[in-house]
Scaffold this motif. Structure first.
Motif, PDB file in Angstrom:
ATOM      1  N   MET A 176      90.153  51.801  33.179  1.00 42.79           N
ATOM      2  CA  MET A 176      89.267  52.944  33.190  1.00 42.79           C
ATOM      3  C   MET A 176      89.587  53.600  34.252  1.00 42.79           C
ATOM      4  O   MET A 176      89.975  53.198  35.716  1.00 42.79           O
ATOM      5  N   THR A 177      89.625  54.800  34.327  1.00 42.49           N
ATOM      6  CA  THR A 177      90.007  55.978  35.334  1.00 42.49           C
ATOM      7  C   THR A 177      88.897  56.741  35.674  1.00 42.49           C
ATOM      8  O   THR A 177      88.033  57.051  34.791  1.00 42.49           O
ATOM      9  N   GLY A 178      88.829  57.580  36.679  1.00 46.99           N
ATOM     10  CA  GLY A 178      87.905  58.679  37.133  1.00 46.99           C
ATOM     11  C   GLY A 178      86.596  57.997  37.583  1.00 46.99           C
ATOM     12  O   GLY A 178      86.676  57.024  37.818  1.00 46.99           O
ATOM     13  N   ASP A 179      85.412  58.904  37.709  1.00 43.55           N
ATOM     14  CA  ASP A 179      84.357  58.435  38.245  1.00 43.55           C
ATOM     15  C   ASP A 179      83.493  57.500  37.415  1.00 43.55           C
ATOM     16  O   ASP A 179      83.117  57.937  36.223  1.00 43.55           O
ATOM     17  N   PRO A 180      83.184  56.165  37.973  1.00 43.59           N
ATOM     18  CA  PRO A 180      82.476  55.235  37.152  1.00 43.59           C
ATOM     19  C   PRO A 180      80.854  55.507  36.780  1.00 43.59           C
ATOM     20  O   PRO A 180      80.299  54.806  36.040  1.00 43.59           O
ATOM     21  N   PHE A 181      80.443  56.594  37.628  1.00 38.94           N
ATOM     22  CA  PHE A 181      79.049  56.699  37.862  1.00 38.94           C
ATOM     23  C   PHE A 181      78.502  57.170  36.255  1.00 38.94           C
ATOM     24  O   PHE A 181      77.312  56.480  35.811  1.00 38.94           O
ATOM     25  N   PRO A 182      78.827  57.831  35.676  1.00 39.74           N
ATOM     26  CA  PRO A 182      78.354  58.391  34.056  1.00 39.74           C
ATOM     27  C   PRO A 182      78.268  57.090  33.242  1.00 39.74           C
ATOM     28  O   PRO A 182      77.522  57.336  32.427  1.00 39.74           O
ATOM     29  N   LEU A 183      79.335  56.119  33.372  1.00 40.08           N
ATOM     30  CA  LEU A 183      79.272  55.184  32.606  1.00 40.08           C
ATOM     31  C   LEU A 183      78.285  53.911  32.910  1.00 40.08           C
ATOM     32  O   LEU A 183      77.447  53.181  32.208  1.00 40.08           O
ATOM     33  N   PHE A 184      78.299  53.637  34.283  1.00 36.67           N
ATOM     34  CA  PHE A 184      77.359  52.763  34.736  1.00 36.67           C
ATOM     35  C   PHE A 184      76.397  52.747  35.624  1.00 36.67           C
ATOM     36  O   PHE A 184      75.628  51.815  36.167  1.00 36.67           O
ATOM     37  N   GLY A 185      75.932  54.048  35.968  1.00 37.53           N
ATOM     38  CA  GLY A 185      74.877  54.341  37.028  1.00 37.53           C
ATOM     39  C   GLY A 185      75.200  54.026  38.434  1.00 37.53           C
ATOM     40  O   GLY A 185      74.275  53.924  39.147  1.00 37.53           O
ATOM     41  N   THR A 186      76.519  53.466  38.675  1.00 38.61           N
ATOM     42  CA  THR A 186      76.607  53.214  39.968  1.00 38.61           C
ATOM     43  C   THR A 186      78.447  53.432  40.189  1.00 38.61           C
ATOM     44  O   THR A 186      78.949  53.527  39.133  1.00 38.61           O
ATOM     45  N   ARG A 187      78.719  53.470  41.523  1.00 38.74           N
ATOM     46  CA  ARG A 187      80.082  53.557  41.723  1.00 38.74           C
ATOM     47  C   ARG A 187      80.750  52.302  42.240  1.00 38.74           C
ATOM     48  O   ARG A 187      81.989  52.163  42.438  1.00 38.74           O
ATOM     49  N   GLU A 188      79.712  51.385  42.199  1.00 34.47           N
ATOM     50  CA  GLU A 188      80.608  49.936  42.336  1.00 34.47           C
ATOM     51  C   GLU A 188      81.362  49.730  40.981  1.00 34.47           C
ATOM     52  O   GLU A 188      80.708  49.483  40.103  1.00 34.47           O
ATOM     53  N   THR A 189      82.415  48.828  41.125  1.00 38.97           N
ATOM     54  CA  THR A 189      83.124  48.578  40.093  1.00 38.97           C
ATOM     55  C   THR A 189      83.344  47.142  40.100  1.00 38.97           C
ATOM     56  O   THR A 189      83.415  46.405  41.084  1.00 38.97           O
ATOM     57  N   GLU A 190      83.439  46.516  39.004  1.00 37.84           N
ATOM     58  CA  GLU A 190      83.753  45.104  38.898  1.00 37.84           C
ATOM     59  C   GLU A 190      85.138  44.713  39.097  1.00 37.84           C
ATOM     60  O   GLU A 190      86.033  45.518  38.605  1.00 37.84           O
ATOM     61  N   THR A 191      85.480  43.747  39.850  1.00 36.52           N
ATOM     62  CA  THR A 191      86.990  43.227  40.133  1.00 36.52           C
ATOM     63  C   THR A 191      87.518  42.870  38.808  1.00 36.52           C
ATOM     64  O   THR A 191      86.831  41.783  38.342  1.00 36.52           O
ATOM     65  N   PRO A 192      88.449  43.262  38.267  1.00 39.14           N
ATOM     66  CA  PRO A 192      89.106  42.674  37.013  1.00 39.14           C
ATOM     67  C   PRO A 192      89.457  41.410  37.238  1.00 39.14           C
ATOM     68  O   PRO A 192      90.121  40.823  38.471  1.00 39.14           O
ATOM     69  N   PRO A 193      89.307  40.433  36.260  1.00 42.35           N
ATOM     70  CA  PRO A 193      89.659  39.119  36.344  1.00 42.35           C
ATOM     71  C   PRO A 193      91.076  38.941  36.378  1.00 42.35           C
ATOM     72  O   PRO A 193      91.765  39.640  35.864  1.00 42.35           O
ATOM     73  N   LEU A 194      91.370  37.600  36.930  1.00 40.21           N
ATOM     74  CA  LEU A 194      92.987  37.183  36.947  1.00 40.21           C
ATOM     75  C   LEU A 194      93.182  36.348  36.184  1.00 40.21           C
ATOM     76  O   LEU A 194      92.509  35.088  35.741  1.00 40.21           O
ATOM     77  N   ARG A 195      94.146  36.630  34.954  1.00 34.63           N
ATOM     78  CA  ARG A 195      94.527  35.764  33.941  1.00 34.63           C
ATOM     79  C   ARG A 195      95.489  34.708  34.360  1.00 34.63           C
ATOM     80  O   ARG A 195      96.659  35.076  34.911  1.00 34.63           O
ATOM     81  N   LEU A 196      95.106  33.492  34.400  1.00 35.59           N
ATOM     82  CA  LEU A 196      95.799  32.199  34.775  1.00 35.59           C
ATOM     83  C   LEU A 196      96.395  31.568  33.385  1.00 35.59           C
ATOM     84  O   LEU A 196      95.633  31.722  32.457  1.00 35.59           O
ATOM     85  N   ALA A 197      97.491  31.330  33.227  1.00 28.87           N
ATOM     86  CA  ALA A 197      98.282  30.654  32.032  1.00 28.87           C
ATOM     87  C   ALA A 197      99.013  29.161  32.407  1.00 28.87           C
ATOM     88  O   ALA A 197      99.732  29.478  33.532  1.00 28.87           O
ATOM     89  N   ALA A 198      99.012  28.511  31.540  1.00 27.80           N
ATOM     90  CA  ALA A 198      99.701  27.243  31.401  1.00 27.80           C
ATOM     91  C   ALA A 198     100.205  26.895  30.035  1.00 27.80           C
ATOM     92  O   ALA A 198      99.320  26.166  29.247  1.00 27.80           O
TER      93      ALA A 198
END
Length: 622
Positions: free
Chosen positions: A1-23
């Protein structure tokens, strides 16, 4: 996602994307120190594996993570860190964590140590098992005494714990592949989290029959360990899959289910009645079929509130229902006769009344004593006498959980009702959207209990209006994604609009009489008020799908099958007379989405439709 997150989430706080672990064939997403989307060969084996600390109101304490180390190799991964939790009155807890993964095994170990002693309702592992593919599927449970029991995951929602005194559970995510999850360090049991609209069965530490809150002694280590062992007996394993990539466009085709859209309601609390009356013009434009007026005499609501309700009902062209939390401090007949007198004096004459003892808004967990309450047969008989000629509803002013555990005598009721809330246990974006998976199980379970009794849901909103599991809803001064919070920032954004339309799609097969997904004003409303992070008086994005559903209420609908229901939900609605049929679409993601409409009969050139992130849209089919 790019741009201002506020129109989507009502906040500019964004979630940190998870880190994919693989074995090898085993993958997992690391998020805030815990694991999600644990897959083997691309198939979800566990929805989540998390070490959680709950406070005395069942709120989840957000830890501070230090000393994080991640080692990712081709055939293994390892993660270590320390999680620091601050508790009540200066209490502190530190949890040292070790996570190790190989293709056929995952081990998550944790040791909690408090220098002060620590008060908690729960401290330890939660293992979430996905519901899609596992509901009704076989399982093998190993108990703490060594017994092995062949059983099944519940198909209908179990009001109590389906499995107790657990040491391990095995299931088969695909043919000839066994997933064995072993829990050590305490006694575990499982609850059916679909009760709360979570899309999981949850195996958790410390039986609910034990006292809570409880205190972890100072300087006494508390060690726990969860391991996942994969046994792949397939004669020939397919080539190792790469990371799954979501296909675009997402294809839609017609499904088999059909029915009629429910009436759409708006919730009016006593505190918001005057504000709602000032927006009578907007109310007329939104045109809901039902107003749900909420009266709680125990909170001081009385004849003045009923007068406000009467004034608003007089401006409303649809029906009205009074939602009554009966105090039951005196005999029900006396209280209900008094309230009927208040209503007459205020000139408030709703078409229906939903009566539920106020004490039933609080949950009674397994092993706890039921609170004092008059027999519901007595309450309903008194309501019939006090309100002759008015439709009488029963059920719960809280959630399906409470209705499932205290099943009301419905023979003398005209309808059944309950609510849901998607942030009881988790409030991240993915968990909230995944609750849509659980809604069909809730409605099927209600139908299994109450048959074809007229059925209503709501008010069901992103935020929590009342906490059945603690003394309060959680304060949310920074307007973040917070479980059990009375305010949720996403209510102001496109997220809420997509969630509401996805919610409607999920419950359509239940044949609801009425669906209520919003208030008119206030923190749960369609219209922004003072002190909110959007301009006062603006319509929130949620207003558009609510108005559309209200406009189409009562018309025939037909199910659509989505090739990727985690991203796209849809259904069609028959036009009125010469009006074209409508396709209602909800993009449940923060990414643009293209939809393939060719299988719905749309001609070339019109056989795709683009959706913006979290867009709830209406497309004309002919």
């Amino acid at each position: 996602m790019t741009g201002d997150p506020f129109p989507l989430f009502g906040t500019r706080e964004t979630e940190t994307p998870p880190l994919r672990l693989a074995a090898g064939r085993l993958t997992a997403d690391l998020s805030d120190g815990n694991l999600r989307a644990i897959r083997y060969d691309g198939v979800e084996v566990l929805r989540a594996l998390a070490y959680l600390v709950r406070d005395r109101d069942w709120g989840t304490i957000a830890p501070h993570i230090s000393d994080l180390s991640i080692d990712q190799q081709a055939d293994r991964f390892a993660v270590t860190y320390t999680a620091h939790c601050d508790g009540h009155e200066g209490e502190r807890l530190a949890v040292t964590v070790s996570i190790e993964g190989r293709e056929d095994e995952l081990v998550f170990a944790a040791t909690a140590l408090s220098p002060t002693g620590f008060t908690t309702n729960r401290c330890g592992f939660c293992v979430l098992h996905p519901i899609l593919g596992l509901a009704g599927a076989p399982a093998r449970v190993e108990h703490v005494d060594g017994r092995l029991v062949e059983t099944r995951f519940p198909e209908l929602i179990d009001p109590w714990q389906p499995f107790k005194d657990m040491r391990a559970i095995a299931h088969w995510p695909m043919a000839d592949v066994e997933a064995l999850c072993r829990m050590e360090g305490d006694t575990f049991e499982m609850e059916d989290q679909r009760n709360w609209s979570d899309a999981s069965y949850k195996t958790y530490v410390r039986p609910l029959a034990l006292p809570w809150p409880y205190r972890i002694p100072a300087d006494e280590p508390q060690a726990q360990r969860v391991s996942l062992r994969i046994t792949d007996r397939r004669a020939a394993r397919p080539a190792l899959k790469g990371e799954a990539v979501a296909a675009d466009p997402v294809a839609l085709s017609f499904g088999d289910e059909s029915g009629r859209l429910p009436a759409i309601g708006l919730w009016i609390s006593a505190e918001e009645a005057k504000a709602s009356l000032s927006e009578a013009r907007r109310l007329a434009a939104l045109a809901p079929q039902e107003l749900i007026f909420s009266l709680d005499p125990g909170a001081g609501h009385g004849q003045d509130a009923l007068a406000d309700f009467a004034a608003l009902a007089a401006r409303h062209k649809g029906r009205s229902t009074l939602e009554l939390a009966l105090p039951c401090r005196r005999p029900p007949a006396e209280e209900l006769t008094d309230i009927a007198g208040w209503m007459k004096a205020a000139g408030f004459a709703p078409q229906a009344i939903l009566v539920s003892p106020a004490v039933d808004r609080q949950s009674t967990p397994p092993g706890s004593a039921w609170p004092d309450c008059p027999p519901l047969e007595t309450v309903y008989a008194a309501a019939r006498a006090a309100f002759p000629g008015i439709r009488l509803g029963g059920g719960m002013l809280s959630y399906f959980t409470e209705l499932n555990r205290k099943r009301v005598p419905a023979d003398d009721l005209d309808f059944i009702s309950h609510c849901t809330c998607p942030i009881v246990h988790a409030a991240d974006d993915l968990s909230v959207m995944q609750t849509l998976e659980a809604l069909p199980f809730i409605t099927r379970s209600v139908r299994a209990i109450y048959g074809e009794k007229p059925y209503r849901i709501g008010p069901s909103m992103l935020a929590m209006r009342q906490n059945p599991y603690g003394s309060r809803t959680m304060p949310n001064p920074h307007f973040t994604r917070l479980p059990m919070a009375a305010r949720d920032p996403r209510h102001h954004g496109g997220f809420a609009a997509a969630f509401a339309l996805g919610y409607a799609e999920s419950v359509l097969p239940a044949g609801l009489e009425c669906l209520t997904l919003s208030a008119l004003t206030g923190p749960f409303g369609l219209i922004a008020g003072p002190g909110e992070p959007v301009r006062e008086g603006d319509l929130r994005p949620l207003a558009a799908p609510i108005a559309q559903l209200a406009r189409l209420a009562g018309r025939p609908w037909r199910a659509c099958h989505s090739a990727d229901p985690a991203r796209l939900r849809a259904f069609t609605v028959t036009g009125d007379g010469g009006e074209a049929d409508h396709l209602l679409l909800a993009n449940l993601t923060a990414l643009p989405l293209t939809v393939s409409l060719g299988q719905l009969g749309m001609p070339a050139g019109k056989d795709t439709h683009s959706l913006s992130p979290f867009e709830a849209a209406v497309v004309t089919l002919r």
